[in-house]
Design a protein around this motif. Structure first.
Motif, PDB file in Angstrom:
ATOM      1  N   SER A  97       7.405  -3.474   1.640  1.00  9.77           N
ATOM      2  CA  SER A  97       7.600  -4.683   2.431  1.00  9.77           C
ATOM      3  C   SER A  97       6.388  -4.934   3.308  1.00  9.77           C
ATOM      4  O   SER A  97       5.545  -4.039   3.514  1.00  9.77           O
ATOM      5  N   VAL A  98       6.319  -6.121   3.864  1.00  7.00           N
ATOM      6  CA  VAL A  98       5.254  -6.452   4.805  1.00  7.00           C
ATOM      7  C   VAL A  98       5.322  -5.532   6.022  1.00  7.00           C
ATOM      8  O   VAL A  98       4.298  -5.059   6.530  1.00  7.00           O
ATOM      9  N   GLU A  99       6.533  -5.233   6.481  1.00  5.03           N
ATOM     10  CA  GLU A  99       6.724  -4.340   7.630  1.00  5.03           C
ATOM     11  C   GLU A  99       6.176  -2.945   7.337  1.00  5.03           C
ATOM     12  O   GLU A  99       5.462  -2.345   8.166  1.00  5.03           O
ATOM     13  N   MET A 100       6.472  -2.413   6.146  1.00  4.87           N
ATOM     14  CA  MET A 100       5.978  -1.083   5.772  1.00  4.87           C
ATOM     15  C   MET A 100       4.455  -1.083   5.698  1.00  4.87           C
ATOM     16  O   MET A 100       3.803  -0.137   6.159  1.00  4.87           O
ATOM     17  N   CYS A 101       3.881  -2.139   5.132  1.00  3.14           N
ATOM     18  CA  CYS A 101       2.426  -2.232   5.050  1.00  3.14           C
ATOM     19  C   CYS A 101       1.812  -2.335   6.437  1.00  3.14           C
ATOM     20  O   CYS A 101       0.749  -1.754   6.705  1.00  3.14           O
ATOM     21  N   SER A 102       2.471  -3.064   7.314  1.00  2.00           N
ATOM     22  CA  SER A 102       1.976  -3.196   8.682  1.00  2.00           C
ATOM     23  C   SER A 102       1.940  -1.844   9.372  1.00  2.00           C
ATOM     24  O   SER A 102       0.955  -1.507  10.049  1.00  2.00           O
ATOM     25  N   ARG A 103       3.006  -1.056   9.186  1.00  2.00           N
ATOM     26  CA  ARG A 103       3.025   0.270   9.805  1.00  2.00           C
ATOM     27  C   ARG A 103       1.928   1.167   9.216  1.00  2.00           C
ATOM     28  O   ARG A 103       1.274   1.923   9.943  1.00  2.00           O
ATOM     29  N   GLY A 104       1.741   1.077   7.895  1.00  2.00           N
ATOM     30  CA  GLY A 104       0.696   1.877   7.259  1.00  2.00           C
ATOM     31  C   GLY A 104      -0.690   1.494   7.756  1.00  2.00           C
ATOM     32  O   GLY A 104      -1.545   2.368   8.018  1.00  2.00           O
ATOM     33  N   ALA A 105      -0.936   0.191   7.887  1.00  2.00           N
ATOM     34  CA  ALA A 105      -2.236  -0.271   8.377  1.00  2.00           C
ATOM     35  C   ALA A 105      -2.477   0.180   9.813  1.00  2.00           C
ATOM     36  O   ALA A 105      -3.605   0.518  10.197  1.00  2.00           O
ATOM     37  N   GLU A 106      -1.410   0.224  10.613  1.00  2.00           N
ATOM     38  CA  GLU A 106      -1.539   0.686  11.991  1.00  2.00           C
ATOM     39  C   GLU A 106      -1.950   2.158  12.040  1.00  2.00           C
ATOM     40  O   GLU A 106      -2.731   2.572  12.903  1.00  2.00           O
ATOM     41  N   ILE A 107      -1.424   2.962  11.112  1.00  2.00           N
ATOM     42  CA  ILE A 107      -1.782   4.384  11.074  1.00  2.00           C
ATOM     43  C   ILE A 107      -3.244   4.557  10.684  1.00  2.00           C
ATOM     44  O   ILE A 107      -3.970   5.381  11.258  1.00  2.00           O
ATOM     45  N   VAL A 108      -3.692   3.756   9.690  1.00  2.00           N
ATOM     46  CA  VAL A 108      -5.104   3.824   9.290  1.00  2.00           C
ATOM     47  C   VAL A 108      -5.994   3.434  10.472  1.00  2.00           C
ATOM     48  O   VAL A 108      -7.045   4.052  10.711  1.00  2.00           O
ATOM     49  N   LEU A 109      -5.568   2.423  11.220  1.00  2.00           N
ATOM     50  CA  LEU A 109      -6.332   1.982  12.390  1.00  2.00           C
ATOM     51  C   LEU A 109      -6.369   3.081  13.454  1.00  2.00           C
ATOM     52  O   LEU A 109      -7.422   3.358  14.047  1.00  2.00           O
ATOM     53  N   ARG A 110      -5.226   3.727  13.687  1.00  2.00           N
ATOM     54  CA  ARG A 110      -5.178   4.791  14.687  1.00  2.00           C
ATOM     55  C   ARG A 110      -6.078   5.957  14.293  1.00  2.00           C
ATOM     56  O   ARG A 110      -6.798   6.520  15.135  1.00  2.00           O
ATOM     57  N   GLN A 111      -6.062   6.322  12.995  1.00  2.00           N
ATOM     58  CA  GLN A 111      -6.912   7.408  12.527  1.00  2.00           C
ATOM     59  C   GLN A 111      -8.394   7.078  12.721  1.00  2.00           C
ATOM     60  O   GLN A 111      -9.198   7.950  13.094  1.00  2.00           O
ATOM     61  N   ALA A 112      -8.763   5.809  12.470  1.00  2.00           N
ATOM     62  CA  ALA A 112     -10.164   5.414  12.630  1.00  2.00           C
ATOM     63  C   ALA A 112     -10.612   5.609  14.071  1.00  2.00           C
ATOM     64  O   ALA A 112     -11.712   6.113  14.339  1.00  2.00           O
ATOM     65  N   ARG A 113      -9.737   5.269  14.991  1.00  2.00           N
ATOM     66  CA  ARG A 113     -10.085   5.424  16.410  1.00  2.00           C
ATOM     67  C   ARG A 113     -10.145   6.891  16.798  1.00  2.00           C
ATOM     68  O   ARG A 113     -11.021   7.317  17.564  1.00  2.00           O
ATOM     69  N   GLU A 114      -9.207   7.686  16.250  1.00  2.00           N
ATOM     70  CA  GLU A 114      -9.211   9.130  16.545  1.00  2.00           C
ATOM     71  C   GLU A 114     -10.475   9.791  16.007  1.00  2.00           C
ATOM     72  O   GLU A 114     -11.036  10.680  16.648  1.00  2.00           O
ATOM     73  N   ALA A 115     -10.918   9.366  14.835  1.00  2.00           N
ATOM     74  CA  ALA A 115     -12.092   9.980  14.203  1.00  2.00           C
ATOM     75  C   ALA A 115     -13.396   9.283  14.589  1.00  2.00           C
ATOM     76  O   ALA A 115     -14.459   9.657  14.102  1.00  2.00           O
ATOM     77  N   ARG A 116     -13.282   8.262  15.432  1.00  2.00           N
ATOM     78  CA  ARG A 116     -14.437   7.479  15.857  1.00  2.00           C
ATOM     79  C   ARG A 116     -15.173   6.871  14.671  1.00  2.00           C
ATOM     80  O   ARG A 116     -16.408   6.879  14.579  1.00  2.00           O
ATOM     81  N   ILE A 117     -14.383   6.320  13.763  1.00  2.00           N
ATOM     82  CA  ILE A 117     -14.906   5.565  12.620  1.00  2.00           C
ATOM     83  C   ILE A 117     -14.866   4.088  12.990  1.00  2.00           C
ATOM     84  O   ILE A 117     -13.934   3.640  13.671  1.00  2.00           O
ATOM     85  N   ASP A 118     -15.839   3.330  12.545  1.00  2.00           N
ATOM     86  CA  ASP A 118     -15.820   1.876  12.754  1.00  2.00           C
ATOM     87  C   ASP A 118     -14.491   1.329  12.236  1.00  2.00           C
ATOM     88  O   ASP A 118     -14.149   1.496  11.062  1.00  2.00           O
ATOM     89  N   ALA A 119     -13.740   0.685  13.106  1.00  2.00           N
ATOM     90  CA  ALA A 119     -12.369   0.281  12.776  1.00  2.00           C
ATOM     91  C   ALA A 119     -12.240  -1.179  12.338  1.00  2.00           C
ATOM     92  O   ALA A 119     -11.132  -1.703  12.255  1.00  2.00           O
ATOM     93  N   VAL A 120     -13.354  -1.848  12.030  1.00  2.00           N
ATOM     94  CA  VAL A 120     -13.284  -3.278  11.750  1.00  2.00           C
ATOM     95  C   VAL A 120     -12.391  -3.590  10.552  1.00  2.00           C
ATOM     96  O   VAL A 120     -11.634  -4.573  10.569  1.00  2.00           O
ATOM     97  N   ILE A 121     -12.436  -2.760   9.507  1.00  2.00           N
ATOM     98  CA  ILE A 121     -11.655  -3.052   8.301  1.00  2.00           C
ATOM     99  C   ILE A 121     -10.158  -2.825   8.540  1.00  2.00           C
ATOM    100  O   ILE A 121      -9.350  -3.724   8.283  1.00  2.00           O
ATOM    101  N   PRO A 122      -9.726  -1.656   9.022  1.00  2.00           N
ATOM    102  CA  PRO A 122      -8.284  -1.499   9.265  1.00  2.00           C
ATOM    103  C   PRO A 122      -7.773  -2.429  10.361  1.00  2.00           C
ATOM    104  O   PRO A 122      -6.609  -2.843  10.324  1.00  2.00           O
TER     105      PRO A 122
END
Length: 290
Positions: A234-259
């Motif tokens: 669902s869109v909701e499930m994808c939204s939650r998954g994208a949020e996790i990818v975004l959080r990981q990028a910030r934790e790892a100090r990766i450029d977060a523009v894509i997530p």
């Protein structure tokens, strides 16, 4: 007389002419820098001294250069345009559907049978089974050039007389490829951050490509039918998954523009009330504009 003239010898033009030569076609070539033609001449191609001479040499003329405006600069000269009259012009430069419509109008004014096309492959794939050319426009032009097109690519698809169809599908394909590549590059940074081999990640994606293709086909069918209920995701499930990818990028100090972009878009779908629907429902957000 040659069977076909190829105008433009960038990497793709060279690949097209080479595939034609290897298939036994009689080929005339022209390029602004004639030195690029030397390997093709060694294989049996005829080198035209001018664009007009290239056009005069064949009943089918294939153009593969930087863009449509560059095409006009080459073909608008009086001696070239008059030589084109009554012949088939196959435009394989990259452009928009509007470019294709302008090209068709330009050709009709000069009595030229016009076909607009796109190449869904890289130069090294031309002439092989994995390459594909899509074309649209004059059916008569397609019938006259079909055999030659089939010598250049493993698959040739005629999309009908609506001349912008090939460029539209080409841009849709490019959109998919570019978005996928950006996702892959971000995934590569995740792998690097965790000390994993990026090459192994690439191999994994190659192995599961059929499953990804099946998911995309399912989404395409859902969008076409406007049927977004009862999905496994669902869109909701994808939204939650994208949020996790975004959080990981910030934790790892990766450029977060894509997530961040992906997360924001899926979140819009949720806020618009499509959270329980299948991911393809995000098209309804895109239809409304950003």
């Amino acid at each position: 007389m040659s069977e076909v003239s190829v105008i433009g010898l960038g990497p793709m033009g060279i690949a097209l002419a080479g595939a034609l030569l290897r298939s036994g076609a009689r080929v005339t070539v022209w390029n602004r820098t004639s030195a690029k033609a030397e390997p093709l001449v060694a294989e049996g191609a005829a080198l035209a001294s001018s664009v007009a001479a290239a056009v005069q040499a064949s009943s089918v003329v294939v153009v593969c250069i930087a863009d449509y405006q560059a095409t006009y600069r080459l073909l608008e000269a009086t001696e070239v345009a008059s030589a084109l009259a009554g012949k088939v012009l196959v435009q394989l430069s990259t452009g928009t559907p509007q470019d294709a419509r302008h090209g068709e109008a330009w050709a009709k004014e000069r009595g030229v049978d016009y076909l607009d096309g796109a190449i869904l492959a890289v130069p090294s794939q031309m002439g092989k089974s994995e390459s594909s050319i899509i074309v649209s426009g004059s059916e008569a032009a397609f019938q006259k050039s079909k055999t030659l097109l089939e010598r250049m690519a493993g698959t040739v698809s005629y999309l009908g007389e609506q001349v912008g169809s090939a460029s539209a599908l080409d841009l849709a394909f490019i959109s998919f490829v570019f978005a996928g590549l950006l996702g892959f590059y971000h995934g590569a940074r995740i792998c690097e951050a965790e000390g994993l081999r990026v090459g192994d990640f690439g191999s994994m994606l190659a192995d599961i490509a059929p499953a990804i293709g099946a998911m995309i086909k399912q989404d395409g069918d859902a969008i076409q039918a406007g049927a977004f209920a009862g999905a496994e995701s669902s869109v909701e499930m994808c939204s939650r998954g994208a949020e996790i990818v975004l959080r990981q990028a910030r934790e790892a100090r990766i450029d977060a523009v894509i997530p961040a972009f992906a997360s924001g878009l899926f979140r819009k779908g949720v806020l618009a009330g499509y959270g329980a629907e299948s991911p393809g429902a995000l098209i309804k957000v895109l239809r409304k504009g950003m």
